[in-house]
Motif scaffolding. Structure first.
Motif, mmCIF file in Angstrom:
data_model
loop_
_atom_site.group_PDB
_atom_site.id
_atom_site.type_symbol
_atom_site.label_atom_id
_atom_site.label_comp_id
_atom_site.label_asym_id
_atom_site.label_seq_id
_atom_site.Cartn_x
_atom_site.Cartn_y
_atom_site.Cartn_z
ATOM 1 N N GLU A 107 0.835 -1.200 0.000
ATOM 2 C CA GLU A 107 0.000 0.000 0.000
ATOM 3 C C GLU A 107 0.866 1.245 0.000
ATOM 4 O OE1 GLU A 107 -3.497 0.083 2.404
ATOM 5 O OE2 GLU A 107 -3.336 -2.056 2.871
ATOM 6 N N VAL A 108 0.266 2.327 -0.434
ATOM 7 C CA VAL A 108 0.990 3.579 -0.571
ATOM 8 C C VAL A 108 1.478 4.102 0.779
ATOM 9 C CG1 VAL A 108 -1.110 5.000 -0.452
ATOM 10 C CG2 VAL A 108 0.919 5.889 -1.624
ATOM 11 N N ASN A 109 0.806 3.732 1.857
ATOM 12 C CA ASN A 109 1.227 4.235 3.176
ATOM 13 C C ASN A 109 2.397 3.450 3.771
ATOM 14 O OD1 ASN A 109 -0.071 1.882 3.868
ATOM 15 N ND2 ASN A 109 -1.731 2.874 4.997
ATOM 16 N N HIS A 110 2.800 2.380 3.082
ATOM 17 C CA HIS A 110 3.971 1.617 3.544
ATOM 18 C C HIS A 110 4.610 0.970 2.317
ATOM 19 C CE1 HIS A 110 6.542 -0.350 6.457
ATOM 20 N NE2 HIS A 110 6.335 -1.502 5.843
ATOM 21 N N ILE A 111 5.347 1.756 1.559
ATOM 22 C CA ILE A 111 5.959 1.287 0.316
ATOM 23 C C ILE A 111 7.150 0.390 0.660
ATOM 24 C CG2 ILE A 111 7.103 2.013 -1.821
ATOM 25 C CD1 ILE A 111 5.504 4.652 -1.570
ATOM 26 N N PRO A 112 7.174 -0.845 0.146
ATOM 27 C CA PRO A 112 8.189 -1.816 0.577
ATOM 28 C C PRO A 112 9.544 -1.646 -0.121
ATOM 29 C CG PRO A 112 6.692 -2.835 -0.979
ATOM 30 C CD PRO A 112 6.160 -1.441 -0.738
ATOM 31 N N ARG A 157 4.071 11.852 1.826
ATOM 32 C CA ARG A 157 5.365 11.871 2.531
ATOM 33 C C ARG A 157 6.088 10.537 2.386
ATOM 34 N NH1 ARG A 157 2.742 15.506 6.215
ATOM 35 N NH2 ARG A 157 1.897 13.787 7.477
ATOM 36 N N GLU A 158 5.333 9.445 2.350
ATOM 37 C CA GLU A 158 5.936 8.135 2.146
ATOM 38 C C GLU A 158 6.555 8.033 0.747
ATOM 39 O OE1 GLU A 158 6.714 3.875 2.896
ATOM 40 O OE2 GLU A 158 6.884 5.814 3.883
ATOM 41 N N ILE A 159 5.879 8.599 -0.244
ATOM 42 C CA ILE A 159 6.457 8.652 -1.591
ATOM 43 C C ILE A 159 7.724 9.497 -1.586
ATOM 44 C CG2 ILE A 159 6.092 9.450 -3.957
ATOM 45 C CD1 ILE A 159 3.105 8.810 -3.567
ATOM 46 N N HIS A 160 7.681 10.616 -0.884
ATOM 47 C CA HIS A 160 8.857 11.484 -0.758
ATOM 48 C C HIS A 160 10.040 10.685 -0.203
ATOM 49 C CE1 HIS A 160 11.395 14.726 0.910
ATOM 50 N NE2 HIS A 160 10.805 15.537 0.045
ATOM 51 N N ARG A 161 9.778 9.808 0.742
ATOM 52 C CA ARG A 161 10.842 9.008 1.358
ATOM 53 C C ARG A 161 11.562 8.118 0.345
ATOM 54 N NH1 ARG A 161 11.604 3.928 2.927
ATOM 55 N NH2 ARG A 161 9.482 3.279 2.372
ATOM 56 N N VAL A 162 10.808 7.466 -0.544
ATOM 57 C CA VAL A 162 11.433 6.490 -1.453
ATOM 58 C C VAL A 162 12.023 7.134 -2.708
ATOM 59 C CG1 VAL A 162 9.974 4.615 -0.626
ATOM 60 C CG2 VAL A 162 9.278 5.900 -2.670
ATOM 61 N N LEU A 163 11.784 8.421 -2.898
ATOM 62 C CA LEU A 163 12.375 9.125 -4.039
ATOM 63 C C LEU A 163 13.796 9.585 -3.717
ATOM 64 C CD1 LEU A 163 9.547 11.402 -5.486
ATOM 65 C CD2 LEU A 163 10.972 9.836 -6.823
ATOM 66 N N LYS A 164 14.636 9.526 -4.729
ATOM 67 C CA LYS A 164 15.977 10.080 -4.603
ATOM 68 C C LYS A 164 15.901 11.603 -4.615
ATOM 69 C CE LYS A 164 18.172 6.210 -7.037
ATOM 70 N NZ LYS A 164 18.998 5.803 -8.190
ATOM 71 N N THR A 165 16.946 12.258 -4.111
ATOM 72 C CA THR A 165 17.023 13.712 -4.214
ATOM 73 C C THR A 165 16.939 14.112 -5.681
ATOM 74 O OG1 THR A 165 18.395 13.814 -2.236
ATOM 75 C CG2 THR A 165 18.439 15.734 -3.700
ATOM 76 N N ASP A 166 16.117 15.115 -5.970
ATOM 77 C CA ASP A 166 15.835 15.575 -7.331
ATOM 78 C C ASP A 166 14.945 14.602 -8.102
ATOM 79 O OD1 ASP A 166 17.357 17.916 -6.982
ATOM 80 O OD2 ASP A 166 19.189 16.874 -7.599
#
Length: 218
Positions: free
Chosen positions: A116-121, A147-156
């Motif tokens: 799920e989007v709230n806990h991206i594995p 914010r969870e999506i923000h976490r798994v994205l690289k800078t930029d």
């Protein structure tokens, strides 16, 4: 006569609730049919979105809510190198997507996940790009989910959230059952609050479909 009308009304309501439930989380045989119908009905939206995402060889890309994996397959076939992942909370769609992408999974180019989007594995800063089409209506807590999506994205890294306009979606009876509808400005504010920058929106429409894409950079 009144009883018949009431029964028809209940039957109609039940059908709309069933449609809404399977659009949110396709399941079983009906879910498989819904996956095929979504490919056809949302093709304009998906292709417009993927054009913005602009997948390139060597990139790591995540799709949230991939349906039966048709577009993950298309992206992987063009990239050849890199990594294309998907997260969906429908076990029926995960099964279908794994079958469709079996060859790419064996090559290590594609990874299909139940989640799920709230806990991206995935670990933090894994992806260059994350995109999602027609899923934000169902997210349990959009502020936290982004914010969870923000976490798994690289800078930029780039986020693309695509959805139909609130005005058009409100015309569809089934959206009264479990859908949270948005205007572009509302999604932009959610994305900004999650820490994204360089936020913009792009829109398009054909004769029957419209699409709004909110695009942002981490």
């Amino acid at each position: 006569m009144r009883s018949s009308r009431h029964r028809k009304g209940r039957d109609s309501m039940g059908i709309k609730e069933t449609i809404a439930r399977h659009l949110r989380q396709p399941a079983g045989f009906v879910g498989k049919l819904v996956g095929l119908l979504m490919n056809k009905g949302n093709d304009f939206m998906n292709r417009f979105t993927i054009g913005i995402v602009d997948p390139r060889p060597g990139e790591s890309i995540l799709e949230i809510g991939f349906g039966n994996g048709k577009y993950i397959h298309e992206i992987a076939s063009k990239m050849k190198t890199g990594f294309v992942a998907g997260v969906d909370f429908s076990s029926t769609m995960v099964e279908q997507a794994r079958k469709r992408n079996k060859a790419y999974i064996l090559q290590g180019l594609v990874d299909i996940n139940l989640g799920e989007v709230n806990h991206i594995p995935f670990e933090s800063e894994t992806f260059n790009k994350v995109f999602t089409v027609n899923t934000i209506y169902f997210w349990p807590n959009p502020a936290n989910d982004i914010r969870e999506i923000h976490r798994v994205l690289k800078t930029d890294g780039q986020l693309v959230v695509s959805f139909r306009s609130k005005e058009r979606m409100e015309r569809l009876e089934f959206t009264k059952h479990g859908f949270k509808l948005y205007d572009p400005e509302e999604v932009i504010e959610l994305v900004r609050a999650a820490g994204f920058r360089e936020i913009r929106s792009e829109s398009a429409a054909d004769r029957v479909m419209d699409v709004h894409c909110v695009i942002a950079v981490k």
